[in-house]
Write an enzyme that holds these catalytic residues in place. Structure first.
Site, short mmCIF file in Angstrom:
data_model
loop_
_atom_site.label_atom_id
_atom_site.label_comp_id
_atom_site.label_asym_id
_atom_site.label_seq_id
_atom_site.Cartn_x
_atom_site.Cartn_y
_atom_site.Cartn_z
CD1 TRP A 196 56.12 41.93 23.91
CD2 TRP A 196 55.13 41.23 25.90
NE1 TRP A 196 55.00 42.43 23.97
CE2 TRP A 196 54.31 42.03 25.21
CE3 TRP A 196 54.92 40.65 27.22
CZ2 TRP A 196 53.10 42.21 25.46
CZ3 TRP A 196 53.33 40.76 27.50
CH2 TRP A 196 52.78 41.57 26.96
CG ASP A 249 57.53 35.60 23.09
OD1 ASP A 249 56.76 35.35 22.13
OD2 ASP A 249 57.69 36.65 23.86
CE LYS A 273 50.12 40.46 20.99
NZ LYS A 273 51.24 39.86 21.73
#
Ligand SMILES: *Cc1c(COP(=O)(O)O)cnc(C)c1O
Length: 354
Positions: free
Chosen positions: A100, A167, A191
């Site tokens: 990511w 993030d 998530k």
């Protein structure tokens, strides 16, 4: 029968949240209307959005500290671009701790100069880079607090005067720490927060107007903030479900409460990974994620013995990401410790059988 859901994302939500969300799809608060067929500008939905924003800041300990919480669309992936659009004027520093972060770096490079401050790619991202220099001329430093795929997580934050951006998609609302260390952070909901389709952005109001470029309205944090997350039609169902989940977190002791429970859960699975001679953990011990536990068999051939055991125990979503192989137990807030015990029992039965 409900399965033990170890999915990495979209992921498990509390049963009571799913039930209440389902009820609201049929009818919201005796309105005679469904949540998904009322105007987003109705007083009922405006109250939902407002409470979701306020409760987010309250849980994070940021209420009254000059931060704005917003619910935007486009996923965390859109934030890879938006952070740079709004904050990158000259040069930004990024720590590359996994897939990511790599994607975040790629998007930021479209808009300006990006310095990769450190990377753990040399060891397939099985640790969190530490001890790197941060020069004071950077517009911001971007980190990924939890690396969902590799199962690593920051336990201590980089010490810097440069604005910190993160993030937090896979560990938002999972632990209590000083969130005011960040100028801005974001998290895709799917998530640890709610269903997919919405992203939480929390930003210091002093971070608006940092760049000279023209920012398209939809990508402009200040425009979105001034419109109270309703510059365009917000995703009403995900926002409502997130709110129900935030209330659930508040009821369970806030971030301290769920954080303490998450520590117990992580200890249970990692103790077994370390004890059981047939497994090995993937991530460095200190950097191990409390949200995604990654582990491998010492002998891959034995998957044919282990896999049927956990399948028969009603466990779902345990397969590791292809870049790590093996197994990944995602143990988000809503996963009960009993489900981890079922997995640990399977690992011990496997040890007896193999
Ligand atoms: C899942 C994930 C993303 C991507 O989220 P989208 O909402 O699909 O864009 C980004 N960062 C992290 C850490 C993730 O876990």
């Amino acid at each position: 029968m409900k399965k033990h859901n170890f999915s990495a994302g979209p992921a498990i939500l509390p049963q009571e949240v799913i039930q209440e969300a389902a009820k609201a799809v049929l009818e919201l608060d005796n309105m005679g209307l469904s949540l998904i067929e009322i105007s987003h500008r109705s007083s009922e939905f405006m109250a939902i959005m407002e409470e979701a924003c306020i409760l987010s800041l309250q849980l994070l300990g940021l209420e009254g500290k000059g931060y704005k919480a917003m619910f935007l669309q486009g996923g965390a992936s859109m934030q890879f671009l938006m952070t740079a659009y709004n904050l990158l004027e000259n040069k930004a520093g990024y720590v590359n701790s996994g897939t990511w972060s790599t994607k975040a770096i790629k998007e930021a490079k479209i808009l300006g100069e990006v310095v990769e401050l450190a990377s753990s790619k040399d060891q397939n991202f099985n640790y969190i880079p530490k001890g790197f220099e941060i020069s004071s001329d950077l517009d911001y430093v971007h980190i990924t607090t939890n690396n969902t795929i590799f199962g690593t997580q920051y336990k201590t934050l980089p010490d810097t005067e440069v604005p910190l951006v993160a993030d937090m998609s896979s560990d938002i609302f999972s632990r209590s720490f000083d969130y005011s260390k960040f100028d801005m952070f974001y998290a895709g909901a799917q998530k640890n927060m709610g269903p997919s389709g919405v992203t939480l952005v929390v930003i210091k109001e002093s971070s608006f107007n940092k760049v000279s470029r023209v920012i398209p309205s939809m990508l402009n944090y200040e425009v979105q903030a001034n419109a109270e997350s309703m510059f365009n039609t917000p995703p009403v169902f995900p926002v409502y479900t997130v709110l129900l989940n935030l209330r659930w977190i508040a009821k369970h002791g806030g971030l301290e409460g769920v954080g303490a429970q998450n520590e117990k859960k992580a200890a249970l699975i990692y103790d077994e990974i370390d004890r059981n001679p047939l497994f090995e953990g993937f991530a460095h011990t200190y950097d191990r994620s409390h949200m995604n536990a990654t582990f491998n068999l010492k002998d891959d051939q034995q998957a044919e013995i282990f896999d049927p055991l956990w399948n028969e125990a009603n466990i779902s979503g345990l397969k590791g990401h292809r870049s790590v192989g093996g197994y990944r137990a995602s143990i988000y807030n809503a996963l009960p410790i009993e489900s981890i015990q079922v997995l640990v029992d399977c690992m011990q039965e496997f040890e007896r059988k193999a």
